[in-house]
Design a protein around this motif. Structure first.
Motif, PDB file in Angstrom:
ATOM      1  N   ILE A   1      61.018 -80.294  33.389  1.00 19.84           N
ATOM      2  CA  ILE A   1      60.521 -78.914  33.485  1.00 19.84           C
ATOM      3  C   ILE A   1      60.936 -78.103  32.257  1.00 19.84           C
ATOM      4  CG2 ILE A   1      60.731 -76.749  34.790  1.00 19.84           C
ATOM      5  CD1 ILE A   1      60.876 -78.544  37.332  1.00 19.84           C
ATOM      6  N   VAL A   2      62.201 -78.206  31.851  1.00 18.14           N
ATOM      7  CA  VAL A   2      62.697 -77.457  30.699  1.00 18.14           C
ATOM      8  C   VAL A   2      61.951 -77.864  29.425  1.00 18.14           C
ATOM      9  CG1 VAL A   2      64.694 -77.141  29.175  1.00 18.14           C
ATOM     10  CG2 VAL A   2      64.967 -76.949  31.653  1.00 18.14           C
ATOM     11  N   PHE A   3      61.833 -79.160  29.186  1.00 20.20           N
ATOM     12  CA  PHE A   3      61.174 -79.597  27.960  1.00 20.20           C
ATOM     13  C   PHE A   3      59.667 -79.355  27.997  1.00 20.20           C
ATOM     14  CE2 PHE A   3      65.165 -81.942  27.322  1.00 20.20           C
ATOM     15  CZ  PHE A   3      65.459 -81.458  26.050  1.00 20.20           C
ATOM     16  N   THR A   4      59.052 -79.398  29.173  1.00 20.12           N
ATOM     17  CA  THR A   4      57.636 -79.061  29.298  1.00 20.12           C
ATOM     18  C   THR A   4      57.418 -77.599  28.929  1.00 20.12           C
ATOM     19  OG1 THR A   4      57.266 -80.734  31.000  1.00 20.12           O
ATOM     20  CG2 THR A   4      55.665 -78.943  30.855  1.00 20.12           C
ATOM     21  N   LEU A   5      58.285 -76.710  29.434  1.00 18.87           N
ATOM     22  CA  LEU A   5      58.175 -75.295  29.089  1.00 18.87           C
ATOM     23  C   LEU A   5      58.451 -75.058  27.604  1.00 18.87           C
ATOM     24  CD1 LEU A   5      59.832 -73.622  32.210  1.00 18.87           C
ATOM     25  CD2 LEU A   5      57.422 -73.552  31.538  1.00 18.87           C
ATOM     26  N   LEU A   6      59.480 -75.713  27.076  1.00 17.69           N
ATOM     27  CA  LEU A   6      59.813 -75.524  25.662  1.00 17.69           C
ATOM     28  C   LEU A   6      58.706 -76.035  24.735  1.00 17.69           C
ATOM     29  CD1 LEU A   6      63.621 -76.385  25.395  1.00 17.69           C
ATOM     30  CD2 LEU A   6      62.521 -74.194  24.927  1.00 17.69           C
ATOM     31  N   THR A   7      58.286 -77.270  24.947  1.00 18.48           N
ATOM     32  CA  THR A   7      57.321 -77.881  24.023  1.00 18.48           C
ATOM     33  C   THR A   7      55.864 -77.576  24.374  1.00 18.48           C
ATOM     34  OG1 THR A   7      57.305 -79.951  25.270  1.00 18.48           O
ATOM     35  CG2 THR A   7      58.886 -79.765  23.447  1.00 18.48           C
TER      36      THR A   7
ATOM     37  N   LEU B   1      67.759 -88.106  39.652  1.00 18.31           N
ATOM     38  CA  LEU B   1      66.371 -87.657  39.790  1.00 18.31           C
ATOM     39  C   LEU B   1      66.277 -86.146  39.578  1.00 18.31           C
ATOM     40  CD1 LEU B   1      63.446 -88.341  40.440  1.00 18.31           C
ATOM     41  CD2 LEU B   1      63.987 -87.990  42.854  1.00 18.31           C
ATOM     42  N   HIS B   2      67.210 -85.379  40.158  1.00 13.48           N
ATOM     43  CA  HIS B   2      67.214 -83.919  39.978  1.00 13.48           C
ATOM     44  C   HIS B   2      67.424 -83.547  38.510  1.00 13.48           C
ATOM     45  CE1 HIS B   2      66.725 -82.829  44.091  1.00 13.48           C
ATOM     46  NE2 HIS B   2      67.824 -83.468  44.500  1.00 13.48           N
ATOM     47  N   ILE B   3      68.343 -84.239  37.855  1.00 15.14           N
ATOM     48  CA  ILE B   3      68.594 -83.978  36.432  1.00 15.14           C
ATOM     49  C   ILE B   3      67.344 -84.294  35.611  1.00 15.14           C
ATOM     50  CG2 ILE B   3      69.932 -84.708  34.417  1.00 15.14           C
ATOM     51  CD1 ILE B   3      72.300 -85.139  36.349  1.00 15.14           C
ATOM     52  N   ALA B   4      66.709 -85.411  35.913  1.00 17.00           N
ATOM     53  CA  ALA B   4      65.500 -85.816  35.186  1.00 17.00           C
ATOM     54  C   ALA B   4      64.372 -84.815  35.408  1.00 17.00           C
ATOM     55  CB  ALA B   4      65.075 -87.212  35.627  1.00 17.00           C
ATOM     56  N   LEU B   5      64.189 -84.337  36.644  1.00 14.95           N
ATOM     57  CA  LEU B   5      63.138 -83.355  36.936  1.00 14.95           C
ATOM     58  C   LEU B   5      63.407 -82.026  36.228  1.00 14.95           C
ATOM     59  CD1 LEU B   5      62.319 -84.006  40.696  1.00 14.95           C
ATOM     60  CD2 LEU B   5      60.863 -84.412  38.719  1.00 14.95           C
ATOM     61  N   ARG B   6      64.657 -81.579  36.226  1.00 12.68           N
ATOM     62  CA  ARG B   6      64.994 -80.334  35.516  1.00 12.68           C
ATOM     63  C   ARG B   6      64.750 -80.492  34.015  1.00 12.68           C
ATOM     64  NH1 ARG B   6      70.759 -78.977  37.274  1.00 12.68           N
ATOM     65  NH2 ARG B   6      70.566 -80.782  38.602  1.00 12.68           N
TER      66      ARG B   6
END
Length: 190
Positions: free
Chosen positions: A12-18, A4-9
């Motif tokens: 967040i990373v892909f939301t910021l990138l894209t 779950l932590h990996i999925a949330l990170r």
């Protein structure tokens, strides 16, 4: 829990990138490489913005060339076509109505782009044939003599944009630019 932590990170990373970095980068590159287009290809006359080369406008004055019909009445917010198919009675009725408006000229074949709306409803261009079809009406409304009418035909030829590399697209004329050129032509001849 670790998954779950990996999925949330990752979210967040892909939301910021894209969602942030990529749009900002594309906007910056577009603004640097194509500043005029990135700002809407606005057309100004005497310091006043009169329109955009990218968005069709409604011209109804008989002294101007008319744009393609628009299913959204040239409103850029709900841009889109009518989604009427070839068997639609509403589509046939609208074409008959448009045909009667243009039939007053007495010319037999009306170019299709004067009868049918574009898919976006905001097409800024018409075909050279559609422009030539309207020359008599424009010349009559502006009280142009035969020499000035011939100048209108030359203006249409000079305003025609041809397909990229000679194969991509059709010859076209930007209606706003054409009408501004007509204004200049008439002003210069008087």
């Amino acid at each position: 829990m670790r998954t779950l932590h990996i999925a949330l990170r990752a979210l967040i990373v892909f939301t910021l990138l894209t969602g942030v970095v990529y749009p900002l980068l594309v906007t910056a590159v577009g603004g640097l490489c194509f500043p005029r287009q990135a700002s809407g290809s606005l057309v100004t006359v005497n310091g006043m913005t009169v329109g955009s080369e990218l968005v069709g406008q409604k011209f109804t004055d008989p002294g101007y060339f008319w744009s393609r019909p628009s299913a959204v009445d040239y409103n850029p917010l709900p841009s889109g076509g009518s989604n009427l198919g070839p068997t639609s009675a509403a589509l046939k009725e609208s074409i008959v109505l448009r045909r009667t408006v243009y039939a007053e000229t007495g010319k037999a074949e009306i170019p299709a782009d004067l009868l049918c709306a574009s898919a976006s409803g905001l097409d800024p261009d018409i075909s050279p044939e559609a422009a030539r079809y309207q020359v008599d009406r424009v010349a009559l409304a502006r009280l142009l003599d035969q020499t000035q009418k011939s100048a209108l035909l030359l203006l249409i030829d000079s305003q025609t944009e041809y397909p990229a590399a000679g194969i991509f697209g059709q010859p076209r004329i930007n209606v706003l630019r054409l009408n501004l050129a007509v204004d200049s032509l008439v002003k210069a001849s008087r």
